[in-house]
Structures are given as C-alpha cells and as structure tokens.
Write a protein that holds these residues in place. Structure first.
Motif, short mmCIF file in Angstrom:
data_model
loop_
_atom_site.label_atom_id
_atom_site.label_comp_id
_atom_site.label_asym_id
_atom_site.label_seq_id
_atom_site.Cartn_x
_atom_site.Cartn_y
_atom_site.Cartn_z
N ARG A 52 0.82 -1.20 0.00
CA ARG A 52 0.00 0.00 0.00
C ARG A 52 0.86 1.27 0.00
N ALA A 53 1.87 1.31 0.87
CA ALA A 53 2.67 2.52 1.00
C ALA A 53 3.45 2.82 -0.28
N LEU A 54 4.14 1.81 -0.80
CA LEU A 54 4.91 2.02 -2.03
C LEU A 54 3.99 2.32 -3.20
N ASP A 55 2.82 1.68 -3.25
CA ASP A 55 1.86 1.92 -4.33
C ASP A 55 1.40 3.36 -4.33
N GLN A 56 1.11 3.92 -3.15
CA GLN A 56 0.66 5.31 -3.07
C GLN A 56 1.78 6.28 -3.44
N VAL A 57 2.99 5.98 -2.99
CA VAL A 57 4.11 6.87 -3.32
C VAL A 57 4.36 6.92 -4.82
N LEU A 58 4.41 5.75 -5.45
CA LEU A 58 4.65 5.72 -6.89
C LEU A 58 3.51 6.35 -7.67
N GLY A 59 2.26 6.04 -7.26
CA GLY A 59 1.12 6.60 -7.97
C GLY A 59 1.07 8.11 -7.91
N ARG A 60 1.29 8.69 -6.73
CA ARG A 60 1.27 10.14 -6.60
C ARG A 60 2.46 10.78 -7.34
N PHE A 61 3.59 10.09 -7.34
CA PHE A 61 4.74 10.61 -8.07
C PHE A 61 4.46 10.72 -9.56
N PHE A 62 3.86 9.69 -10.13
CA PHE A 62 3.55 9.70 -11.56
C PHE A 62 2.39 10.64 -11.87
N LEU A 63 1.40 10.76 -10.96
CA LEU A 63 0.29 11.69 -11.18
C LEU A 63 0.79 13.13 -11.21
N TYR A 64 1.76 13.43 -10.41
CA TYR A 64 2.32 14.78 -10.41
C TYR A 64 2.97 15.09 -11.76
N HIS A 65 3.65 14.14 -12.32
CA HIS A 65 4.25 14.35 -13.64
C HIS A 65 3.18 14.54 -14.72
N ILE A 66 2.09 13.81 -14.60
CA ILE A 66 1.01 13.97 -15.59
C ILE A 66 0.40 15.36 -15.48
N HIS A 67 0.20 15.86 -14.28
CA HIS A 67 -0.34 17.21 -14.12
C HIS A 67 0.61 18.25 -14.70
N LEU A 68 1.91 18.05 -14.50
CA LEU A 68 2.88 18.96 -15.12
C LEU A 68 2.79 18.91 -16.65
N TRP A 69 2.61 17.71 -17.19
CA TRP A 69 2.55 17.57 -18.65
C TRP A 69 1.28 18.20 -19.22
N ILE A 70 0.18 18.06 -18.53
CA ILE A 70 -1.07 18.69 -19.00
C ILE A 70 -0.91 20.21 -19.02
N SER A 71 -0.27 20.77 -17.99
CA SER A 71 -0.03 22.22 -17.96
C SER A 71 0.88 22.64 -19.11
N TYR A 72 1.86 21.81 -19.43
CA TYR A 72 2.77 22.11 -20.53
C TYR A 72 2.04 22.08 -21.88
N ILE A 73 1.14 21.12 -22.04
CA ILE A 73 0.38 21.04 -23.30
C ILE A 73 -0.54 22.24 -23.45
N HIS A 74 -1.19 22.64 -22.39
CA HIS A 74 -2.09 23.81 -22.46
C HIS A 74 -1.31 25.09 -22.69
N LEU A 75 -0.06 25.14 -22.21
CA LEU A 75 0.76 26.32 -22.45
C LEU A 75 1.14 26.43 -23.93
N LEU A 76 1.37 25.27 -24.59
CA LEU A 76 1.75 25.26 -26.00
C LEU A 76 0.56 25.29 -26.95
N ALA A 77 -0.66 25.14 -26.44
CA ALA A 77 -1.85 25.03 -27.31
C ALA A 77 -2.00 26.21 -28.27
N PRO A 78 -1.78 27.48 -27.85
CA PRO A 78 -1.96 28.58 -28.82
C PRO A 78 -0.93 28.58 -29.95
N PHE A 79 0.19 27.89 -29.75
CA PHE A 79 1.26 27.93 -30.76
C PHE A 79 1.32 26.65 -31.61
N VAL A 80 0.42 25.71 -31.36
CA VAL A 80 0.50 24.43 -32.06
C VAL A 80 0.27 24.60 -33.56
N GLU A 81 -0.74 25.42 -33.91
CA GLU A 81 -1.06 25.59 -35.33
C GLU A 81 0.10 26.25 -36.07
#
Length: 593
Positions: free
Chosen positions: A350-379
């Motif tokens: 349980r402990a290791l599962d929560q640590v790894l899951g939250r670690f990877f979720l944090y990276h996904i949130h960073l990536w979503i913010s990065y995609i939204h930042l580049l959205a106006p320049f994609v075209e």
C-alpha cells in the motif's frame, strides 16, 4: 583442341572484309567485335586499329577474314587470305558463309617456322593392342553468337562466388569477353554513314544511338555540380561554427532524427555534386540511385505539402492534436488510479503503491499544464513544420518522429523511472542471493568468487532480501505497464524510421533497370544450340541471365544511418526482463558509451 569464337549476331550478314577483335588471354577463344568492309586500304586498316587501341586502352588486332559471297566478288576469299601477310598474326581465322546455309565454316591458319600460313594438324596417340597408332585431328571451332548491344551494356555480377581479386585470381573467360566488348566503345563510333575511307559493321551500324536530352543534361551537369558544391560549402561552413558545437545544440543534432536526416542528405548532395566522373559500374549505379531516391523523396514531400495546405488541413490537425494529448493524459491518470487500488485483484504494498502513484500523477499534471501552455502555438508550429516537406518526405517523417518523441516525453520518463527502480531491485536481489550461497562478485576480476560472511552480515542481508522481495511485485507492475506504453511509442517511431530507411536506401533506379532492361544487370549466361548443319561448325547462342531482384536490392542498396536492433530478440527480451534501458535513437554509426 576446341577454339571458341564469340561472333556478334549483327555481323551475320555483313559484307566481306576483315574481322577486328581480340584474343582472350589464357584461353583458346577469340572475340569478334566488328567487320571492316571491302574495299579498304590495308595500311589504313592497320592505322585505324592502332588508333582504337590507343583510345580504348584494350588490345585489338585483325583476327582474320570474313567472306560472304556476292555477285561480282569472285575470288574474294583468296584475296582476303593473302592479306594475312600484311597483318602478321600468329593465327588467322578464315570464316566463310555459303548462300542458303545458316552456319559458317572456319579454317584456322597458323604460321610455320618460315612465316607461311598453313592449316595445323595435331596428332594424338591411340593405343590399339601392342601398337600405338597416330591419328590426325583438325582443330575444332565452335561459334558462340551473342547480341553485341546487350553485352556492351551488361555488367556481369559474380553473386555466388563473390567478386574475384584480380591480383590473385585471373578473370574468367566469360568475364574477359564482357570486358573486351565493353572496353571497345571507340571502335563502335565508325558506322556506314561516315565519310571516311573505312566502313564497318557492328551493333551501331545503322547509326550511333544518341539522345539530345541526355547530351544536354551531360553538358549542363558540370556547371550545376559546381553550383551545388558552392552552396554546400556555404551550408557546411555555416553549421561548422562554434555556436553549433556547444553542448545543447551538439546533443540535439545527434539525437533528433530530423537533424540526422538532414546531415545524411547533405552527404548525398556532396557526393552528387562532385565533378569527378564515376569510374566503374558500381559508383555510377550508386549515384543514379541517389538521384532517383532524392527526386522521389522531394516529389512525395511536395505532394504532402499540397495536401497539408489545401482545404486548411493544418488547422484541423492542430484542433485535433491538443484534445488528443489531453485524452491520452486522462487515460494515463485513470490507469494510475487503477494501479493505486487493487489492479486485477492483486494485493500490492500500500505505502509504495501510493508513493509511486502520486509521483507519476504529479508528472502527468505537469505535462497537461505544458500542453495547455503550447496550445496557442501548435497551429503555427505545424504550419512552419509542414514547410520542411520541401526537403523531402523523409525529412517530414523524421520531424514527425521527433514531435512524437516530444509529445510522449512523459511516457518515456515513466518508463525510465520504473526501469531504474525495477533494475535496482533485481540487481539487489541477485547480489543478496549470492550472499546466501557464500559468493560475491569480484569487481577487479569480473567474476564470482567464494566469500565467508559473519552472522551480522547474513542477518542484514536476509532483512534486505525480504524487504526487496516483497516490494518487487509492486515495482514490477508499474514497470510492466509503462514498458508496454513505451514499446507502443517505440513501435510507431520504428515504423516511421523504417519508412525513412526504405526511401533512403531502396535502389529504385537499379530495380527499374532490372525490370525494363534485365540484360543490363547480368548474373550469368546460358547457351543453346542455334545451328548444327553438316559441313559447318557448331553454333551456339549465348543468352544473358538477368540478376534476381532480391540480389539487385542487396547489391545496390544504399547504406543509411537507420537504426536496426543492435541485439537479437533474445538479448532484447533479456534487457527488458532485467530492467536495462533500450534507447531507440542509437543508430549504427553511433558509438555506445
């Protein structure tokens, strides 16, 4: 003794005259290249043969006479035979063709000690009972008819036996025959339309084959090559500056597929812009394949540009790309939420599962913010990126591979994190397993040696082994999931790289030449009986066996930078099993650290 005479089919009905050709060294064979018609002046014929020897660099001589009886030319045979005194050859072939017959008759005359031409008679011993009898045997002649135009432009490929070393292995009879015909191009410039005193028959008797377009391209290739060389020198000087040798730019130029493809095409253009003439068949075919590959590549790239900028397809792609990236990120988030629970009913730590899951979720949130930042320049990025197709479809596909690598960088990070953690636990368990068996890894000697451990070391090793063993399933599950996701991305990039490699290396010119003119690429020859009449020599027809298409692709395939698996499938599976990283951007020419 058997004498083979390679006789061109175009000379079967030539007017009476002299045979010009070459004796094949080391073999009882002669190659007839042309027939010089009567009337002629023997001195001019001798001078003409000497000039052709100087121009072609090949050994030429008057082999003998050719007689085709016609009205008003009685006694021509004896006249041509008497010319042998002017051309002091060791052998003199006197070939005659009678009207109404397909085959030829040939007499081989040799000079005796007095310098006179006589018909040689060889004697062989036949054992009969207690006595030895001698029988006289005349020299037998076999005519091998060949199509001179096909042999002239053919290239004999020794596929099975490999390319012979001319310094140690003497060339075969057939190869010398092909070389004799191909090296006698100046001899075929004389045709019946020339105003000179000599007329000859060969494969270009009806007039020299030429093309105005080919001649114009040949004349304009030199200034075009000089212009390309000047432009390439400016291009090379620009990118050889100190700015591009800095660490970030140098690192990106070695990792990005678009930079590698651009450097590869630059090497192609440097090769094509060389003003030096391709010496030999293989360099010429290599340059021809490069030219055709470049033209096809640019044509496909222009077609892609026409599709992208027509009906505003770039805006449609830009409006689809950002939602697709959001959808992938949300799917990964749902996958991590599933792994943080009880995936497939498995009981995880349980402990290791929560640590790894939250670690990877944090990276996904960073990536979503990065995609939204580049959205106006994609075209705009896609609009300017589409212009790269003018360099060719391969450059556009390489740029697409780089864009896929950047858009899926979070998946690569997940894979690296999971692989490193999994590899650490696997090697830790293997090291502790050696501790239980009284072994240890000797770093200096690179081997496993025996070792004695005390009680404290065994206790700590047992404790660590138990902890790592019970944490391994949780880590292995995350590693398995993200490795599968990474393999999907690598598979897509592999398809792009294989497409680029196919366009770069496929010898399209050679394959087209094999399909349209199969005699140009010869694997060997075959013989069939053409004529066997009583009173005439044996006549064979030599036909060219074309090279197989698979052998054409293998022989003329252009070397590329493309990445292929360095290891076997078993080694690749072993790397994935122990958690070693697999770098898809390492190419053949890249050295591993």
């Amino acid at each position: 003794m058997v004498l083979k005479v390679f006789f061109p089919q175009c000379c079967n009905r030539a007017d009476s005259g002299l045979l010009v050709g070459r004796w094949i060294s080391g073999h009882e064979s002669a190659v007839v290249l042309a027939v010089i018609h009567y009337p002629f002046i023997p001195g001019q014929v001798k001078q003409y043969v000497q000039q052709m020897e100087a121009q072609s660099g090949a050994e030429l001589s008057v082999l003998g006479s050719w007689s085709l009886p016609k009205e008003g030319q009685e006694g021509m045979e004896s006249f041509l035979r008497d010319l042998s005194t002017i051309f002091p050859q060791q052998r003199w072939l006197q070939i005659n063709r009678e009207l109404g017959k397909t085959g030829f008759s040939c007499q081989v005359l040799q000079r005796d000690q007095d310098g006179k031409l006589v018909q040689p008679e060889t004697k062989k011993k036949v054992e009969g009972g207690d006595e030895e009898q001698e029988q006289e045997e005349e020299e037998e002649v076999i005519f091998v008819h060949y199509e001179q135009k096909k042999v002239m432009f053919s290239q004999l490929h020794p596929v099975e036996n490999g390319v012979p070393d001319l310094r140690t292995d003497p060339p075969s009879e057939l190869r010398q025959m092909f070389q004799a015909v191909a090296g006698s191009a100046p001899l075929f410039f004389l045709d019946r339309y020339d105003d000179g005193p000599l007329k000859s028959t060969h494969w270009q008797t009806e007039g020299r084959e030429a093309s105005i377009v080919v001649e114009l391209l040949r004349q304009g290739s030199v200034p075009l090559c000089l212009l390309l060389s000047w432009l390439l020198s400016i291009w090379t000087w620009t990118f050889s500056g100190r700015v591009f040798s800095l660490f970030p730019l140098r690192f990106l130029s070695r990792k990005l597929s678009s930079c590698i493809q651009l450097r590869y095409r630059t090497e192609h253009m440097r090769t094509l812009s060389s003003v030096e003439r391709a010496a030999g068949h293989t360099p010429f075919m290599s340059k021809a394949n490069m030219v055709v590959s470049l033209l096809v590549d640019v044509s496909l790239g222009m077609l892609l540009m026409w599709w992208l900028y027509r009906d505003d397809h770039i805006s449609m792609l830009a409006n689809t790309l950002v939602p697709a990236a959001d959808h992938v990120a949300k799917q990964l988030e749902e996958l991590l939420q599933w792994l943080m629970g009880a995936p497939a009913g498995l009981k995880m730590n349980r402990a290791l599962d929560q640590v790894l899951g939250r670690f990877f979720l944090y990276h996904i949130h960073l990536w979503i913010s990065y995609i939204h930042l580049l959205a106006p320049f994609v075209e705009r990025i896609l609009w300017y990126g589409g212009l790269s197709a003018c360099f060719g479809l391969t450059f556009a596909l390489s740029l697409l591979s780089d864009m896929v690598a950047l858009l899926t960088f979070h998946i690569y990070c997940f894979y690296v994190y999971g692989a490193r953690l999994y590899c650490l636990k696997v090697f830790g368990l293997s090291s502790l397993w050696r501790l239980f068996r009284g072994k240890k890894w000797n770093v200096l000697r690179q081997r496993v040696d025996s070792c004695c451990y005390d009680l404290d070391q065994l206790f700590i090793g047992t404790l660590l082994f138990t902890v790592l063993l019970f944490l391994l399933p949780t880590t292995a599950l995350y590693y398995l999931v993200f490795t599968l996701l990474r393999l999907v991305v690598v598979l897509f990039q592999g398809v792009l790289h294989l497409s680029v490699d196919f366009i770069n290396s496929f010898p399209l010119f050679s394959v087209a030449l094999r399909l349209t003119r199969p005699h140009r690429l010869a694997e060997g020859v075959k013989f069939r009986v053409l004529c066997e009449e009583p009173g005439t020599a044996l006549h064979l027809l030599m036909e060219i066996n074309p090279l197989k298409c698979s052998a054409v692709v293998q022989t003329y395939r252009t070397p590329t930078y493309s990445c292929y698996p360095r290891d076997s499938w078993a080694a690749l599976v072993k790397k994935l099993f122990v958690g070693e990283l697999v770098y898809p951007w390492r190419h053949k020419t890249t050295k591993t650290d």
